[in-house]
Design an enzyme around this catalytic site. Sequence first.
Site, PDB file in Angstrom:
ATOM      1  N   HIS A   1       9.600  12.240  -2.139  1.00  0.00           N
ATOM      2  CA  HIS A   1       8.833  13.402  -2.289  1.00  0.00           C
ATOM      3  C   HIS A   1       8.777  14.226  -0.929  1.00  0.00           C
ATOM      4  CE1 HIS A   1       5.451  11.437  -0.212  1.00  0.00           C
ATOM      5  NE2 HIS A   1       5.651  10.392  -0.960  1.00  0.00           N
TER       6      HIS A   1
ATOM      7  N   GLU B   1      10.220   2.807   3.460  1.00  0.00           N
ATOM      8  CA  GLU B   1      10.107   3.938   3.416  1.00  0.00           C
ATOM      9  C   GLU B   1      10.102   4.903   4.694  1.00  0.00           C
ATOM     10  OE1 GLU B   1       6.588   7.184   1.401  1.00  0.00           O
ATOM     11  OE2 GLU B   1       6.212   5.260   1.932  1.00  0.00           O
TER      12      GLU B   1
ATOM     13  N   HIS C   1       1.877  14.033  -0.733  1.00  0.00           N
ATOM     14  CA  HIS C   1       2.887  14.669  -1.590  1.00  0.00           C
ATOM     15  C   HIS C   1       2.873  16.179  -1.683  1.00  0.00           C
ATOM     16  CE1 HIS C   1       3.983  10.834  -4.001  1.00  0.00           C
ATOM     17  NE2 HIS C   1       2.596  10.337  -3.247  1.00  0.00           N
TER      18      HIS C   1
ATOM     19  N   HIS D   1       9.521   3.780  -9.546  1.00  0.00           N
ATOM     20  CA  HIS D   1       8.837   4.977  -9.079  1.00  0.00           C
ATOM     21  C   HIS D   1      10.128   5.895  -8.486  1.00  0.00           C
ATOM     22  CE1 HIS D   1       9.536   3.577  -4.900  1.00  0.00           C
ATOM     23  NE2 HIS D   1       8.617   2.470  -5.344  1.00  0.00           N
TER      24      HIS D   1
ATOM     25  N   TYR E   1      10.370  -4.273  -7.524  1.00  0.00           N
ATOM     26  CA  TYR E   1       9.076  -5.158  -7.678  1.00  0.00           C
ATOM     27  C   TYR E   1       9.137  -5.985  -8.878  1.00  0.00           C
ATOM     28  CZ  TYR E   1       7.793  -0.737  -5.161  1.00  0.00           C
ATOM     29  OH  TYR E   1       7.895   0.233  -4.535  1.00  0.00           O
TER      30      TYR E   1
ATOM     31  N   HIS F   1      -0.235   1.330  -6.408  1.00  0.00           N
ATOM     32  CA  HIS F   1      -1.261   2.011  -5.503  1.00  0.00           C
ATOM     33  C   HIS F   1      -2.614   0.942  -5.180  1.00  0.00           C
ATOM     34  CE1 HIS F   1       0.248   6.171  -6.950  1.00  0.00           C
ATOM     35  NE2 HIS F   1       0.864   5.661  -6.115  1.00  0.00           N
TER      36      HIS F   1
ATOM     37  N   ASP G   1     -27.837  12.588   1.693  1.00  0.00           N
ATOM     38  CA  ASP G   1     -27.408  13.513   2.589  1.00  0.00           C
ATOM     39  C   ASP G   1     -26.483  13.014   3.617  1.00  0.00           C
ATOM     40  OD1 ASP G   1     -28.716  11.471   4.082  1.00  0.00           O
ATOM     41  OD2 ASP G   1     -30.113  12.624   5.050  1.00  0.00           O
TER      42      ASP G   1
ATOM     43  N   GLU H   1      11.990   6.214  -0.362  1.00  0.00           N
ATOM     44  CA  GLU H   1      11.116   5.066  -0.246  1.00  0.00           C
ATOM     45  C   GLU H   1      11.876   4.105  -1.570  1.00  0.00           C
ATOM     46  OE1 GLU H   1       7.363   5.859  -1.668  1.00  0.00           O
ATOM     47  OE2 GLU H   1       7.605   7.890  -1.204  1.00  0.00           O
TER      48      GLU H   1
ATOM     49  N   ASP I   1       1.635   0.265   3.333  1.00  0.00           N
ATOM     50  CA  ASP I   1       1.994   1.411   3.172  1.00  0.00           C
ATOM     51  C   ASP I   1       0.974   2.307   3.662  1.00  0.00           C
ATOM     52  OD1 ASP I   1       2.610   4.212   2.417  1.00  0.00           O
ATOM     53  OD2 ASP I   1       3.287   3.799   0.285  1.00  0.00           O
TER      54      ASP I   1
ATOM     55  N   ARG J   1       9.086  -2.487  -0.615  1.00  0.00           N
ATOM     56  CA  ARG J   1       9.300  -1.058  -0.659  1.00  0.00           C
ATOM     57  C   ARG J   1       9.467  -0.791   0.953  1.00  0.00           C
ATOM     58  NH1 ARG J   1       5.435   0.442  -3.279  1.00  0.00           N
ATOM     59  NH2 ARG J   1       3.683   1.262  -1.390  1.00  0.00           N
TER      60      ARG J   1
ATOM     61  N   ASP K   1       4.076   9.213   5.856  1.00  0.00           N
ATOM     62  CA  ASP K   1       4.131   8.207   5.010  1.00  0.00           C
ATOM     63  C   ASP K   1       5.065   7.325   4.876  1.00  0.00           C
ATOM     64  OD1 ASP K   1       3.649   7.047   2.608  1.00  0.00           O
ATOM     65  OD2 ASP K   1       4.336   8.967   1.324  1.00  0.00           O
TER      66      ASP K   1
END
Length: 452
Positions: free
Chosen positions: A364, A421, A371, A360, A401, A253, A49, A397, A270, A419, A281
């Site tokens: 975006h 960004e 996104h 990548h 890697y 991710h 619940d 970004e 990130d 990275r 972001d």
Amino acid sequence: MSTSPLSKPALSQLPLTDFAKHRAALMAKMPHNSIALFPAASELTRSNDTEYAFCQNKNFLYLSGFNEPDGLLVLLKDEQGKAESILFSLAKDPLHEIWQGRRIGQVKAVQDYGIDESFVVAEIDNLLPDYLDGKSQVLFGFSDHNFAAQVFTWLKQVKSSIRQGAKTPQHLTDTDPIIAELRLIKTDNELALMRQANHISGLAHQRAMQKCQVGKFEYQLEAEILHEFARHGARHPAYACIVAGGDNANILHYTDNNAVLKNNELLLIDAGAELAGYAADITRTFPVNGKFTTEQKAIYQLVLDAKNLAINAIKPGMSFAKLNELTNAFLTQGLVDLGILTGELTELIRDKKVKEYFIHGLGHWLGLDVHDVGDYHINSDREQLRLFEPGMVMTIEPGIYIPLSDLAVAEKWRGIGVRIEDNIAVTAQGFENLTANSPQTIEDIEDLMIKT
């Protein structure tokens, strides 16, 4: 071109009058004698619940500003072009409000939200067939298959009354691309709100750098970030935080966030705050012990220079396709200079060999979703040809890697993942970097971390 001020922007939510403007813009695109339907989200059960934190359907939120579940927004346009808005929402219920919290109710929906009429949710099935009857066109989001099925149920009810004079709409139109185009161009107030979301997120990234220590767990840094978000009014992250130490940064991710932070490794974070539904972001990468190694510096500076190169090229008429071409060529040259890529430069660029390490996209759209919606005008070569316009907001970004498992490169490079960004708004003059208060140069990062 410009950079956001470091002082804290004041706007923490959109004025309710802005949502009326959003509705008016959508209704201006509706044909005469039509009806548009936008459902609210429902609460999702987490266990037994208890529910997950409620996240409103973003199109419904964009048009109404109403943040309760299970509602329905109906927009009507008659044959003369006169428009009307109707909101179905949950009824005021004293017992429910004791247990679950207060509801806005139908009276305040009209008084405070600028809605023309409001009814309880229980009346939807009774009233919707009447609203549909006689309309020539129905607009709704085709991507929501459950709601689309409900729309066809209502249409079937209208059709069943044809002998009594009912007229079923003959045309169905997908609202998804229509509202996506509206959401893609941000208003001044939306931009102000996104500046604030970025400001809060920047403070959180600063805090993470200051609190980082060898031996801590990734989730402890995540807790520092979430604390800073909430401390400044953003109760929720815009997405699950990525706090990735060492080789975990090479998992794009990664959200386990349960590893120990080790000496001489980098930490990639990130994380962006959500404020009144709008997302930031931001990604920053920094050394766990506060000092970059020689190899880390080399990769980091290459990525930072690529990011700045792309951002400085942003202006109306630019496109992601052109930015990708510019950035990929720059990163290819950089990886050749470091000995990570080998071969003739023009062939490496032609064959997109950089994608072995920059795996990548460059960026975006950003807004109510991380996104965010909006057509990129992708061609058969998967190039994003949409020309930038003032009011668009995007991420930039780039990343490099090099996982520990990559035996094709010298050992000194393995395990490095970087990275960086930022969030960028297109202006009439060029761009505005909304991500202004989060350190990103090697000197600024090391200086901040050494002082703590």
